[in-house]
Design a protein around this motif. Structure first.
Motif, PDB file in Angstrom:
ATOM      1  N   ARG A  65     -22.289 -10.058  -7.074  1.00  0.00           N
ATOM      2  CA  ARG A  65     -21.132  -9.562  -6.633  1.00  0.00           C
ATOM      3  C   ARG A  65     -20.121 -10.806  -6.666  1.00  0.00           C
ATOM      4  NH1 ARG A  65     -19.393  -8.390  -0.242  1.00  0.00           N
ATOM      5  NH2 ARG A  65     -20.025 -10.448  -0.322  1.00  0.00           N
ATOM      6  N   LEU A  68     -19.030 -10.995 -10.454  1.00  0.00           N
ATOM      7  CA  LEU A  68     -18.130  -9.973 -11.027  1.00  0.00           C
ATOM      8  C   LEU A  68     -16.776 -10.551 -10.382  1.00  0.00           C
ATOM      9  CD1 LEU A  68     -20.099  -6.606 -10.211  1.00  0.00           C
ATOM     10  CD2 LEU A  68     -19.747  -7.849 -12.688  1.00  0.00           C
ATOM     11  N   ASN A  69     -16.720 -10.858  -9.206  1.00  0.00           N
ATOM     12  CA  ASN A  69     -15.326 -11.323  -8.548  1.00  0.00           C
ATOM     13  C   ASN A  69     -14.811 -12.577  -9.431  1.00  0.00           C
ATOM     14  OD1 ASN A  69     -15.348  -9.344  -6.559  1.00  0.00           O
ATOM     15  ND2 ASN A  69     -16.337 -10.674  -5.075  1.00  0.00           N
ATOM     16  N   GLN A  71     -15.379 -13.442 -12.750  1.00  0.00           N
ATOM     17  CA  GLN A  71     -14.947 -13.097 -13.836  1.00  0.00           C
ATOM     18  C   GLN A  71     -13.826 -12.004 -13.767  1.00  0.00           C
ATOM     19  OE1 GLN A  71     -16.028 -14.913 -16.504  1.00  0.00           O
ATOM     20  NE2 GLN A  71     -16.958 -15.935 -14.616  1.00  0.00           N
ATOM     21  N   MET A  72     -13.591 -11.413 -12.862  1.00  0.00           N
ATOM     22  CA  MET A  72     -12.447 -10.239 -12.910  1.00  0.00           C
ATOM     23  C   MET A  72     -11.226 -11.206 -12.991  1.00  0.00           C
ATOM     24  SD  MET A  72     -12.087  -7.329 -10.035  1.00  0.00           S
ATOM     25  CE  MET A  72     -13.604  -6.644 -10.434  1.00  0.00           C
ATOM     26  N   TRP A  80      -5.569  -5.734 -17.691  1.00  0.00           N
ATOM     27  CA  TRP A  80      -5.778  -4.356 -16.809  1.00  0.00           C
ATOM     28  C   TRP A  80      -4.651  -3.540 -16.696  1.00  0.00           C
ATOM     29  CZ3 TRP A  80     -10.566  -4.689 -15.401  1.00  0.00           C
ATOM     30  CH2 TRP A  80     -11.022  -5.963 -15.002  1.00  0.00           C
ATOM     31  N   THR A 143     -20.437 -10.135 -18.813  1.00  0.00           N
ATOM     32  CA  THR A 143     -19.826  -9.613 -17.449  1.00  0.00           C
ATOM     33  C   THR A 143     -18.319  -9.516 -17.720  1.00  0.00           C
ATOM     34  OG1 THR A 143     -21.281 -11.109 -16.346  1.00  0.00           O
ATOM     35  CG2 THR A 143     -19.445 -10.170 -15.166  1.00  0.00           C
ATOM     36  N   ARG A 144     -17.574 -10.105 -18.383  1.00  0.00           N
ATOM     37  CA  ARG A 144     -16.059  -9.929 -18.420  1.00  0.00           C
ATOM     38  C   ARG A 144     -16.000  -8.740 -19.393  1.00  0.00           C
ATOM     39  NH1 ARG A 144     -15.570 -15.661 -19.139  1.00  0.00           N
ATOM     40  NH2 ARG A 144     -15.659 -15.706 -21.274  1.00  0.00           N
ATOM     41  N   LEU A 147     -17.034  -5.726 -17.228  1.00  0.00           N
ATOM     42  CA  LEU A 147     -15.884  -5.349 -16.490  1.00  0.00           C
ATOM     43  C   LEU A 147     -14.734  -4.448 -17.196  1.00  0.00           C
ATOM     44  CD1 LEU A 147     -15.698  -8.342 -14.287  1.00  0.00           C
ATOM     45  CD2 LEU A 147     -16.263  -6.246 -13.395  1.00  0.00           C
ATOM     46  N   ALA A 150     -15.959  -1.030 -18.355  1.00  0.00           N
ATOM     47  CA  ALA A 150     -16.069  -0.098 -17.240  1.00  0.00           C
ATOM     48  C   ALA A 150     -14.702   0.376 -16.658  1.00  0.00           C
ATOM     49  CB  ALA A 150     -16.918  -0.939 -16.187  1.00  0.00           C
ATOM     50  N   PHE A 151     -13.655  -0.391 -16.533  1.00  0.00           N
ATOM     51  CA  PHE A 151     -12.221  -0.134 -16.052  1.00  0.00           C
ATOM     52  C   PHE A 151     -11.651   0.774 -17.322  1.00  0.00           C
ATOM     53  CE2 PHE A 151      -7.784  -1.027 -16.049  1.00  0.00           C
ATOM     54  CZ  PHE A 151      -7.464  -0.644 -14.573  1.00  0.00           C
TER      55      PHE A 151
END
Length: 268
Positions: A65, A68-69, A71-72, A80, A143-144, A147, A150-151
């Motif tokens: 977690r 993920l946070n 790299q978000m 986004w 990971t990026r 993310l 997935a978005f």
């Protein structure tokens, strides 16, 4: 000889100065006192205090977690926002045209365009900094990518659900099948080219041109074999969707291997 006098004489002999020996005598007297044995309660209190100060070992899901946070926050906010707005426009346009194929054509554009901006010369320049982190730079990049994809995937699924509810005669599963494989493949193409060329614009234009040529020529073929071949019918044929997914995985693996080799040669 009294104990204080003995200490005084030793200090005087070591220092060679009676005044300095007199000044240090009270401190030395305190240090020479026998140390009291610690009580059991004091030992336990010290252990508890040290245990509270030790860093707690994070569980695996907490580490994931945190990754993920982190790299978000690295991904540009504009990506986004652009993905959300373009997907919303695609849904609105599809409803206006009352044709679900419009959304199947737009969704791959949006995903590939966003991923093309995920890696460029600036990201390559900070690889040395990322390599100094305990987490590998390859894992951070993947990971990026995960993310952002997935978005886009979630947006496309929600958009498909909205279209299946609003438009009569539109089935959810066939609509998802129409855009999922092309979107995954074009995303991998854009990501691979951005890694190899270090040029966001080139990766974006190639992947989008590839899809645009496919959409344009497949409507103009009209029995012309050459136009049919040039339209790359495999990009949208139901029979080749598993191959598109395999090709996407191969492109992703190739891009990561190429990046690893480039890093290795840069260190030589």
């Amino acid at each position: 000889m009294p104990e204080d006098e003995s200490l005084f004489e030793k200090l005087k002999a070591d220092l060679g100065d009676e005044a300095e020996a007199s000044a240090l005598l009270p401190m030395v007297r305190k240090l020479a006192r026998p140390i009291e044995a610690p009580r059991a309660g004091s030992n336990q209190a010290l252990v508890e205090l040290l245990m509270r100060e030790l860093p707690r070992r994070q569980r695996r899901w907490q580490m994931h977690r945190a990754l993920l946070n982190s790299q978000m926050r690295v991904i540009q906010r504009e990506l986004w926002l652009a993905s959300f707005m373009l997907m919303a426009i695609g849904v609105a346009l599809t409803i206006t045209q009352a044709n679900s194929l419009v959304f199947a054509m737009i969704a791959p554009f949006i995903a590939a365009g966003g991923v093309a901006f995920l890696y460029n010369e600036t990201d390559a320049a900070i690889e040395e900094l990322e390599n100094s982190l305990p987490t590998s730079s390859t894992l951070l990049l993947v990971t990026r990518l995960m993310l952002l994809f997935a978005f886009d995937l979630a947006l496309a699924l929600v958009g498909s659900l909205v279209l299946a509810v609003v438009l009569p005669g539109v089935s959810l599963l066939p609509l998802i099948e129409a855009w999922f494989a092309p979107m995954t493949f074009l995303t991998s193409v854009a990501f691979c080219l951005s890694i190899v060329l270090l040029d966001t614009f080139a990766a974006l234009m190639f992947s989008l041109t590839l899809w645009a040529v496919h959409l344009l020529l497949r409507t103009r073929a009209d029995g012309n074999v050459w136009l049919w071949v040039a339209s790359l019918p495999g990009l949208n044929a139901s029979e080749t969707r598993p191959l598109l997914l395999l090709a996407a995985v191969a492109l992703l693996a190739s891009a990561l291997l190429y990046r690893a080799e480039r890093e290795r040669y840069a260190k030589l």
